[in-house]
Design an enzyme around this catalytic site. Structure first.
Site, mmCIF file in Angstrom:
data_model
loop_
_atom_site.group_PDB
_atom_site.id
_atom_site.type_symbol
_atom_site.label_atom_id
_atom_site.label_comp_id
_atom_site.label_asym_id
_atom_site.label_seq_id
_atom_site.Cartn_x
_atom_site.Cartn_y
_atom_site.Cartn_z
ATOM 1 N N CYS A 153 -38.369 7.644 28.763
ATOM 2 C CA CYS A 153 -38.349 7.123 27.392
ATOM 3 C C CYS A 153 -39.367 7.873 26.542
ATOM 4 O O CYS A 153 -40.536 7.963 26.917
ATOM 5 C CB CYS A 153 -38.664 5.625 27.397
ATOM 6 S SG CYS A 153 -38.845 4.941 25.744
ATOM 7 N N GLU A 157 -2.376 10.539 -10.417
ATOM 8 C CA GLU A 157 -3.568 9.763 -10.788
ATOM 9 C C GLU A 157 -4.634 9.946 -9.730
ATOM 10 O O GLU A 157 -4.325 10.291 -8.591
ATOM 11 C CB GLU A 157 -3.237 8.259 -10.817
ATOM 12 C CG GLU A 157 -2.293 7.865 -11.903
ATOM 13 C CD GLU A 157 -1.832 6.415 -11.750
ATOM 14 O OE1 GLU A 157 -2.379 5.687 -10.902
ATOM 15 O OE2 GLU A 157 -0.917 6.044 -12.481
ATOM 16 N N CYS A 166 -42.188 5.016 25.668
ATOM 17 C CA CYS A 166 -43.050 4.338 26.644
ATOM 18 C C CYS A 166 -43.061 5.042 27.996
ATOM 19 O O CYS A 166 -43.716 4.593 28.925
ATOM 20 C CB CYS A 166 -42.611 2.881 26.820
ATOM 21 S SG CYS A 166 -41.052 2.733 27.726
ATOM 22 N N CYS A 216 -41.212 -2.087 25.932
ATOM 23 C CA CYS A 216 -41.231 -0.812 25.210
ATOM 24 C C CYS A 216 -41.478 -1.072 23.720
ATOM 25 O O CYS A 216 -40.760 -1.835 23.078
ATOM 26 C CB CYS A 216 -39.911 -0.073 25.409
ATOM 27 S SG CYS A 216 -39.752 1.391 24.393
ATOM 28 N N TYR A 232 -4.030 0.377 -12.711
ATOM 29 C CA TYR A 232 -3.070 1.467 -12.495
ATOM 30 C C TYR A 232 -1.626 1.011 -12.269
ATOM 31 O O TYR A 232 -0.769 1.832 -11.936
ATOM 32 C CB TYR A 232 -3.500 2.339 -11.323
ATOM 33 C CG TYR A 232 -3.793 1.569 -10.051
ATOM 34 C CD1 TYR A 232 -2.805 0.845 -9.410
ATOM 35 C CD2 TYR A 232 -5.073 1.572 -9.508
ATOM 36 C CE1 TYR A 232 -3.079 0.130 -8.260
ATOM 37 C CE2 TYR A 232 -5.356 0.865 -8.347
ATOM 38 C CZ TYR A 232 -4.350 0.148 -7.731
ATOM 39 O OH TYR A 232 -4.623 -0.560 -6.610
ATOM 40 N N LYS A 284 -4.333 12.274 0.711
ATOM 41 C CA LYS A 284 -5.703 11.940 1.086
ATOM 42 C C LYS A 284 -6.535 13.202 1.233
ATOM 43 O O LYS A 284 -6.130 14.127 1.935
ATOM 44 C CB LYS A 284 -5.699 11.193 2.426
ATOM 45 C CG LYS A 284 -4.876 9.908 2.413
ATOM 46 C CD LYS A 284 -5.637 8.787 1.746
ATOM 47 C CE LYS A 284 -6.681 8.249 2.656
ATOM 48 N NZ LYS A 284 -6.971 6.846 2.527
ATOM 49 N N GLU A 300 -8.036 -1.104 -9.344
ATOM 50 C CA GLU A 300 -9.054 -0.922 -8.326
ATOM 51 C C GLU A 300 -10.409 -1.271 -8.929
ATOM 52 O O GLU A 300 -10.826 -0.668 -9.913
ATOM 53 C CB GLU A 300 -9.018 0.544 -7.874
ATOM 54 C CG GLU A 300 -9.638 0.804 -6.559
ATOM 55 C CD GLU A 300 -8.704 0.534 -5.367
ATOM 56 O OE1 GLU A 300 -7.572 0.017 -5.565
ATOM 57 O OE2 GLU A 300 -9.133 0.830 -4.251
ATOM 58 N N ASP A 325 -11.626 4.828 -4.947
ATOM 59 C CA ASP A 325 -12.005 4.238 -3.670
ATOM 60 C C ASP A 325 -12.769 2.932 -3.913
ATOM 61 O O ASP A 325 -13.986 2.921 -4.017
ATOM 62 C CB ASP A 325 -12.874 5.225 -2.891
ATOM 63 C CG ASP A 325 -12.921 4.887 -1.423
ATOM 64 O OD1 ASP A 325 -12.209 3.958 -1.011
ATOM 65 O OD2 ASP A 325 -13.667 5.552 -0.699
ATOM 66 N N LYS A 331 -7.065 8.604 -6.945
ATOM 67 C CA LYS A 331 -7.036 7.447 -6.053
ATOM 68 C C LYS A 331 -8.460 6.931 -5.945
ATOM 69 O O LYS A 331 -9.314 7.512 -5.270
ATOM 70 C CB LYS A 331 -6.495 7.836 -4.682
ATOM 71 C CG LYS A 331 -6.329 6.649 -3.762
ATOM 72 C CD LYS A 331 -5.547 7.042 -2.523
ATOM 73 C CE LYS A 331 -5.282 5.847 -1.639
ATOM 74 N NZ LYS A 331 -6.488 5.192 -1.157
ATOM 75 N N SER A 361 0.855 -1.180 0.000
ATOM 76 C CA SER A 361 0.000 0.000 0.000
ATOM 77 C C SER A 361 0.893 1.232 0.000
ATOM 78 O O SER A 361 2.111 1.121 0.049
ATOM 79 C CB SER A 361 -0.923 -0.010 1.201
ATOM 80 O OG SER A 361 -0.141 0.046 2.362
ATOM 81 N N LEU A 362 0.261 2.382 -0.068
ATOM 82 C CA LEU A 362 1.021 3.619 -0.199
ATOM 83 C C LEU A 362 1.110 4.366 1.111
ATOM 84 O O LEU A 362 0.203 4.315 1.931
ATOM 85 C CB LEU A 362 0.330 4.530 -1.218
ATOM 86 C CG LEU A 362 0.262 4.003 -2.645
ATOM 87 C CD1 LEU A 362 -0.633 4.897 -3.483
ATOM 88 C CD2 LEU A 362 1.658 3.954 -3.247
ATOM 89 N N CYS A 403 -33.596 2.738 27.769
ATOM 90 C CA CYS A 403 -34.907 2.384 28.290
ATOM 91 C C CYS A 403 -34.822 0.902 28.609
ATOM 92 O O CYS A 403 -34.457 0.103 27.741
ATOM 93 C CB CYS A 403 -35.968 2.634 27.223
ATOM 94 S SG CYS A 403 -37.542 1.888 27.642
ATOM 95 N N LYS A 420 3.172 9.354 -8.353
ATOM 96 C CA LYS A 420 4.192 8.327 -8.582
ATOM 97 C C LYS A 420 5.361 8.911 -9.368
ATOM 98 O O LYS A 420 5.140 9.709 -10.293
ATOM 99 C CB LYS A 420 3.610 7.164 -9.398
ATOM 100 C CG LYS A 420 2.399 6.517 -8.760
ATOM 101 C CD LYS A 420 1.730 5.491 -9.686
ATOM 102 C CE LYS A 420 0.543 4.880 -8.956
ATOM 103 N NZ LYS A 420 -0.273 4.004 -9.804
HETATM 104 S S1 IVH Z 1 -0.726 2.515 -6.745
HETATM 105 C C1 IVH Z 1 2.711 0.044 -4.511
HETATM 106 N N1 IVH Z 1 -2.645 3.906 -7.881
HETATM 107 O O1 IVH Z 1 -4.852 2.852 -2.914
HETATM 108 C C2 IVH Z 1 1.378 0.681 -4.339
HETATM 109 N N2 IVH Z 1 -3.153 2.742 -5.870
HETATM 110 O O2 IVH Z 1 -2.531 2.359 -0.380
HETATM 111 C C3 IVH Z 1 0.527 0.558 -5.541
HETATM 112 N N3 IVH Z 1 -5.478 2.924 -5.174
HETATM 113 O O3 IVH Z 1 -4.002 -0.398 -2.144
HETATM 114 C C4 IVH Z 1 -0.711 1.352 -5.452
HETATM 115 N N4 IVH Z 1 -6.153 4.194 -6.827
HETATM 116 O O4 IVH Z 1 -5.952 -0.070 -3.617
HETATM 117 C C5 IVH Z 1 -2.303 3.116 -6.837
HETATM 118 N N5 IVH Z 1 -4.245 5.144 -9.037
HETATM 119 C C6 IVH Z 1 -3.906 4.350 -8.003
HETATM 120 C C7 IVH Z 1 -4.841 3.964 -7.011
HETATM 121 C C8 IVH Z 1 -4.416 3.157 -5.956
HETATM 122 C C9 IVH Z 1 -6.522 3.562 -5.731
HETATM 123 C C10 IVH Z 1 -5.536 2.166 -3.903
HETATM 124 C C11 IVH Z 1 -4.926 0.811 -3.954
HETATM 125 C C12 IVH Z 1 -3.882 0.748 -2.871
HETATM 126 C C13 IVH Z 1 -4.198 1.961 -2.066
HETATM 127 C C14 IVH Z 1 -2.930 2.681 -1.625
#
Ligand code: IVH
Length: 666
Positions: A404, A113, A407, A427, A222, A310, A170, A117, A115, A83-84, A422, A286
């Site tokens: 309440c 890019e 009741c 009730c 991605y 974020k 994603e 969800d 992110k 994860s990032l 309550c 990136k």
């Molecule tokens: S790159 C080495 N790019 O965000 C890490 N992640 O913690 C590669 N996510 O688990 C992740 N959009 O599920 C990347 N354009 C994007 C993304 C993305 C959503 C999510 C992904 C990852 C979390 C980052």
């Protein structure tokens, strides 16, 4: 903060994060926003960095995600799915940029890019054919959800060229599909999903791919895990090649030469975010060149060449016109703020839970106040704070009533609880809410019995307890508003069908305190009949793995109530099944070396992760516990086994090393 205070604070942070992890990963029902979660995690990481001697192996900082569920095949990722790291403001982005430039000793170009969800997945193509799709799981081992991913129409089953590669992206549910699906669920009386991400995750975790197929999921790819004979030298080139192969990438990415440009991109998307058809929770930045990525490398958990900015949760300002009370199924009285309608994160908000009296006091919320609203997890409205500068002096302080609202019996505050309750078992509000729970999807799953119908049934005195549900007559139902012949027939059939449910559904539906779906399943599997369970005392209940003292106590107390026994008898008379129908408890094969044994795992193994080893032992009928005691039959110890090893030796517990463990499996 001194060391002792740090220790205490760490402890409480860990407990909090563990709970959030469980809610998020296991229940798919998070109680806090990602933003808040990430901030807590950051607080933990910072404090642990300051006091490295206080890091414990079970700290949530020591793992990347939750353990995979056992229902799907496990898939080991050849290249870990990391994860990032997060950035929360401009300064942190600039710090990231500085580290990157110092690390490479060169100028860099970034790719920004959106992110998305959703749920991180990996897709494997062999000679251009889609052969496997998996979740991220804990980063090392995920779940094989190929059949579900195949239902996503934007995932090509064959690429435009016969490449062999593993790509990452994603999977998500577009906003509109999410809203439509939730509307339909609520109409059916089913629990709505909290947000599109949970909806996507929930859909992909269904064992039946037909369900995923109906859910209108989509994907953006991605990144690359592995690519045989890869010729790209930058991330942007990869995105372009992926697109040419037919893989869906997000079109909004942009190359940025400086961090100022990156910040501009970020600001632009804070504005335009509501216009998108899907939810994003930030921007990913990136380093473009792959050789520079490689030079920068990774920390234990994150690449140094990327960061996730974020977004803060979206906020809005409005007036709080009134505070309303509602009584839940456990008798808890919850205050709700009634607001001047206001738009937040794309929808109009008119109500926000205030949770309890303490919160109203802490935030000094008064009727008539101008307040800031945000959506927790981008979906559940919450009153964040009062703008006191805007007070006119006319605002009224609020205090909770003593009785309440439904009741009129006296409310009580149980020890160590913030909530007012309550405690009148008769009730109306509690019974009504209890019935809503009883018919819900994870409980008896009675379709067509939404909240409105239930409210009517109570109002017309057609129903007073759960048992009355099974005595409803056709003629009575036909009198209700908006209930035609067809809906009545369907409803009666749904009620009739629910009689055959397996024990765990009934058990969960009864709403015994602390007994969620998982505990209900465990109890049903363990005791098999309602009779057996109702006779089990606290001691017996606590022997069941995963049932702690608090839950055992609550269950025993529940079955000690005369009105409960009466209710169960009544249900039995109506023909409701009281037996478990699911798969029997895993006893393990007869020749299993672990069958019926209590086993502790410790230390690091080479061939297995901890969760893999645990699953293996459990599948072979062993019980895995956390600490060595005189009841332990066997300790399986990898490298660097610490105090557990010493304790096992002292108590004379049998000890195996990894090799012995591996040999026992062949
Ligand atoms: S790159 C080495 N790019 O965000 C890490 N992640 O913690 C590669 N996510 O688990 C992740 N959009 O599920 C990347 N354009 C994007 C993304 C993305 C959503 C999510 C992904 C990852 C979390 C980052």
């Amino acid at each position: 903060m001194n060391q002792q205070e740090a220790q205490q604070h760490l402890q409480s942070l860990r407990e909090e994060i563990h709970r959030y992890n469980y809610e998020y990963h296991t229940l798919d029902a998070p109680s806090v926003s990602d933003y808040e979660y990430d901030k807590k995690m950051r607080e933990l990481l910072d404090l642990e960095a300051e006091y490295p001697q206080l890091v414990t192996p079970d700290s949530p900082s020591q793992r990347v995600g939750a353990e995979p569920l056992s229902a799907f095949q496990k898939v080991r990722h050849n290249v870990a799915m990391l994860s990032l790291g997060n950035s929360f403001d401009e300064q942190e982005l600039r710090d990231f940029d500085r580290r990157v430039r110092e690390g490479t000793g060169e100028e860099v170009t970034y790719v920004c890019e959106l992110k998305i969800d959703g749920l991180a997945v990996s897709l494997t193509y062999e000679d251009g054919v889609f052969v496997r799709g998996a979740t991220r799981g804990d980063g090392t081992t995920g779940e094989d959800i190929t059949v579900n991913l195949r239902t996503i129409k934007t995932i090509p089953l064959r690429l435009h060229q016969p490449e062999t590669l593993e790509v990452r992206g994603e999977a998500f549910m577009p906003k509109e599909a999410f809203l439509k699906m939730n509307e339909a669920r609520e109409e059916k009386g089913e629990e709505p999903f909290a947000n599109p991400r949970n909806a996507a995750a929930g859909s992909l975790r269904q064992l039946d791919p037909k369900i995923a197929a109906k859910r209108n999921l989509d994907i953006f790819l991605y990144g690359v895990g592995e690519w045989q004979g890869e010729s790209s030298s930058s991330h942007s080139e990869r995105l372009e090649r992926m697109q040419h192969l037919g893989l869906k990438t997000n079109p909004e990415w942009k190359k940025c030469g400086t961090i100022e440009e990156v910040i501009e991109y970020v600001h632009g998307w804070v504005e335009r975010r509501p216009d998108l058809d899907y939810e994003i929770d930030g921007i990913v930045i990136k380093v473009d060149r792959l050789d520079q990525q490689e030079a920068l490398g990774f920390t234990a958990k994150n690449p140094r060449w990327a960061t996730a900015y974020k977004f803060p949760a979206e906020e809005a300002v409005t007036r709080l016109n009134d505070i309303e009370l509602s009584v839940g199924r456990t008798g808890v009285v919850t205050p709700t703020a009634i607001l001047n309608p206001v738009k937040v994160a794309g929808t109009t908000v008119q109500r926000a839970s205030l949770h309890n009296e303490d919160l109203i006091r802490e935030r000094d919320i008064r009727i008539g106040d101008t307040v800031v609203i945000k959506k927790a997890g981008d979906i559940i409205p919450e009153v964040v704070r009062v703008i006191t500068e805007q007070r006119s002096g006319e605002e009224e302080a609020y205090s909770m009533p003593e009785h309440c609202p439904e009741c009129n019996s006296k409310l009580v505050r149980l020890e160590e609880e913030v909530a007012l309750r309550c405690i009148n078992p008769n009730c109306q509000a509690q019974l009504r809410e209890g019935l809503i729970h009883f018919v819900s999807r994870n409980a008896m799953d009675i379709e067509g019995l939404g909240e409105k119908v239930i409210a009517q049934l109570f109002k017309e005195n057609l129903i007073a307890t759960i048992a009355d549900l099974y005595k409803l007559q056709r003629e009575e139902l036909l009198q209700l508003e908006r209930m035609g012949q067809k809906s009545v027939d369907n409803l009666l059939k749904a009620i009739e069908d629910s009689k055959d449910n397996s024990l765990e559904k009934l058990l969960f539906g009864l709403g015994i305190r602390y007994v969620g779906t998982k505990a209900a399943q465990t109890l049903a599997q363990e005791f098999e009949t309602m009779d057996e369970l109702s006779k089990a005392g606290v001691e017996t209940l606590m022997q069941v793995p995963e049932i702690g003292e608090k839950m055992a106590d609550s269950i025993a107390r529940y079955f000690a109530k005369p009105q409960v026994l009466e209710l169960l008898e009544d249900l039995k008379q109506s023909g409701i099944n009281m037996e478990y129908k699911g798969p029997k408890k895993n006893q393990g094969p007869d020749n299993s070396p672990f069958k019926g044994k209590t086993i502790v795992l410790t230390g690091k193994m080479e061939q297995f992760t901890r969760s893999e080893a645990k699953n293996i032992v459990q599948e072979l009928g062993g019980k895995v516990t956390g600490s060595i005691s005189k009841n332990t039959d066997l300790l399986i110890a990898g490298e660097d086994a610490g105090s557990k090893y010493d304790k096992a030796e002292k108590l004379g517990v049998e000890i195996w090393n990894e090799e012995e463990f591996a040999n026992a499996l062949t």
